[in-house]
Design an enzyme around this catalytic site. Structure first.
Site, PDB file in Angstrom:
ATOM      1  N   ASP A 167      -7.269 -14.998  22.967  1.00  0.00           N
ATOM      2  CA  ASP A 167      -7.998 -15.375  24.177  1.00  0.00           C
ATOM      3  C   ASP A 167      -9.151 -16.306  23.832  1.00  0.00           C
ATOM      4  O   ASP A 167      -9.303 -17.385  24.415  1.00  0.00           O
ATOM      5  CB  ASP A 167      -8.524 -14.118  24.878  1.00  0.00           C
ATOM      6  CG  ASP A 167      -9.300 -14.433  26.151  1.00  0.00           C
ATOM      7  OD1 ASP A 167      -8.911 -15.388  26.855  1.00  0.00           O
ATOM      8  OD2 ASP A 167     -10.278 -13.734  26.449  1.00  0.00           O
ATOM      9  N   ASP A 225       0.057  -5.901   5.773  1.00  0.00           N
ATOM     10  CA  ASP A 225      -0.407  -5.366   4.497  1.00  0.00           C
ATOM     11  C   ASP A 225       0.229  -3.988   4.314  1.00  0.00           C
ATOM     12  O   ASP A 225       0.922  -3.502   5.213  1.00  0.00           O
ATOM     13  CB  ASP A 225      -1.951  -5.370   4.413  1.00  0.00           C
ATOM     14  CG  ASP A 225      -2.629  -4.085   4.899  1.00  0.00           C
ATOM     15  OD1 ASP A 225      -1.987  -3.302   5.627  1.00  0.00           O
ATOM     16  OD2 ASP A 225      -3.797  -3.884   4.555  1.00  0.00           O
ATOM     17  N   ARG A 242      -5.540  -8.697  18.410  1.00  0.00           N
ATOM     18  CA  ARG A 242      -4.948 -10.041  18.442  1.00  0.00           C
ATOM     19  C   ARG A 242      -5.109 -10.687  19.824  1.00  0.00           C
ATOM     20  O   ARG A 242      -5.318 -11.897  19.940  1.00  0.00           O
ATOM     21  CB  ARG A 242      -3.469  -9.939  18.062  1.00  0.00           C
ATOM     22  CG  ARG A 242      -2.726 -11.270  17.966  1.00  0.00           C
ATOM     23  CD  ARG A 242      -1.354 -11.061  17.336  1.00  0.00           C
ATOM     24  NE  ARG A 242      -0.620 -12.310  17.208  1.00  0.00           N
ATOM     25  CZ  ARG A 242       0.473 -12.602  17.916  1.00  0.00           C
ATOM     26  NH1 ARG A 242       0.959 -11.737  18.793  1.00  0.00           N
ATOM     27  NH2 ARG A 242       1.089 -13.756  17.735  1.00  0.00           N
ATOM     28  N   THR A 245      -5.340  -6.836   8.177  1.00  0.00           N
ATOM     29  CA  THR A 245      -5.238  -5.511   7.574  1.00  0.00           C
ATOM     30  C   THR A 245      -4.505  -4.572   8.533  1.00  0.00           C
ATOM     31  O   THR A 245      -4.053  -3.502   8.144  1.00  0.00           O
ATOM     32  CB  THR A 245      -6.630  -4.932   7.246  1.00  0.00           C
ATOM     33  OG1 THR A 245      -6.465  -3.645   6.643  1.00  0.00           O
ATOM     34  CG2 THR A 245      -7.485  -4.768   8.482  1.00  0.00           C
ATOM     35  N   ASN A 250       2.247 -17.136  21.378  1.00  0.00           N
ATOM     36  CA  ASN A 250       2.210 -15.915  22.184  1.00  0.00           C
ATOM     37  C   ASN A 250       3.562 -15.462  22.709  1.00  0.00           C
ATOM     38  O   ASN A 250       3.775 -14.268  22.955  1.00  0.00           O
ATOM     39  CB  ASN A 250       1.279 -16.112  23.394  1.00  0.00           C
ATOM     40  CG  ASN A 250      -0.154 -16.370  22.986  1.00  0.00           C
ATOM     41  OD1 ASN A 250      -0.613 -15.903  21.957  1.00  0.00           O
ATOM     42  ND2 ASN A 250      -0.876 -17.132  23.805  1.00  0.00           N
TER      43      ASN A 250
END
Length: 320
Positions: free
Chosen positions: A68, A240, A63, A196, A95
């Protein structure tokens, strides 16, 4: 005399390599091969140790790269702390109190600089490679990361607020958001598949579980148990069913109307990305291949190269 000459030649070759690196204006997977072949193995070692210690860290490092790159390109601007002249992206809405992994990046930077004998590997490249190594550590595909990025000397909280896609976007807004970065619909679906891995905070999915209609009722009830209408903003829920394993269950969830975020379910809600979601839900190989290709494409967003930017000694602050 011959020994002196050999050292002289070696010195010239090293200087030539460094000069070539400084002037290079394109990214290459072999960028550090000659000047510091130990760099990539060092990054991998630290990432693997961090993920062993906390599986969730793999998703956090992935992430970090995403957040970024979506703000003025992949330039490590997200790592900069706030100063009198830098409006840190760390406190931007997407963030603030949620982006993680800065301590791992610091550790990697320290180890890499030790291996290389100097600060030669950019923080931007470290973030990109750490994202790849995190995916691999959690069972996902690998890819060759193009390298040679340099680090930004400024940051933009405003751009972070405007350009990082929020979790409430519908499909047309998502498509436009990614298009602005030079990414197409396949990139959108494949990169969204990064969900995921990891968790989301209650504040990002509260509106979905209480107000969306395209959500499976039992799933919504389960999420409500840990995400009340008021309070509990930082309570976590998995994106998930297997949040520490790179698989295709994120997409299977969407077929069952169990996408955690509104923007997740938007990918399978009667729109033009439905078929791709169906394909990925039953074909992990296809998803893995497209994910790797889209990660490379995302990593190529507006990098600083050549004499642009700098190689930060401390990833959290600009060189003095």
């Amino acid at each position: 005399m011959a020994l002196k000459y050999s050292f002289f030649v070696l010195h010239v070759l090293v200087m030539f390599s460094l000069a070539s690196m400084a002037l290079s204006d394109s990214l290459s997977p072999s960028f550090y091969n000659h000047v510091c072949p130990q760099a990539l193995p060092a990054i991998k070692r630290v990432v693997e140790a961090a993920v062993r210690k906390e599986r969730r860290m793999g998703a956090s490092l992935l992430r970090l790269h995403f957040h970024d790159c979506f703000v003025n390109g992949c330039d490590a601007s997200i790592l900069l702390d706030k100063t009198a002249t830098i409006d840190s992206e760390k406190t931007a809405i997407p963030n603030n109190n949620s982006i993680r992994g800065f301590d791992v990046i610091d550790k990697i930077k320290s180890e890499v600089d030790k291996c290389c004998g100097r600060s030669i590997v950019s923080c931007a490249d470290i973030v990109a490679v750490a994202a790849r190594d995190s995916v691999v550590a959690l069972g996902g595909p690998t890819w060759e990361v193009p390298l040679g990025r340099r680090d930004a000397t400024t940051a933009s909280r405003t751009t972070a607020n405007n350009d990082i896609p929020p979790p409430f976007l519908d499909l047309p807004a998502l498509i436009n958001n990614f298009k602005k970065q030079g990414l197409d619909e396949k990139d959108l679906v494949a990169l969204s598949g990064g969900h995921t891995l990891g968790f989301a905070q209650c504040s990002t999915f509260r509106n979905r579980i209480y107000n969306d209609t395209n959500i499976e009722s039992t799933f919504a009830s389960q999420r409500k148990a840990n995400c009340p209408r008021n309070g509990g903003n930082t309570n976590l829920a998995p994106l998930d069913p297997t949040p520490a394993l790179f698989d295709s269950k994120y997409f299977s969830n969407l077929l069952s109307k169990k996408g955690l975020l509104h923007s997740d379910q938007a990918l399978f809600n009667g729109g033009q990305t439905d078929n791709l979601v169906k394909k990925y839900s039953t074909n992990l190989g296809s998803f893995s291949k497209d994910f790797a290709e889209s990660m490379i494409k995302m990593g190529n967003i507006k990098p600083l190269t050549g004499n642009q930017g700098q190689i930060r000694v401390n990833c959290r602050k600009v060189n003095v």
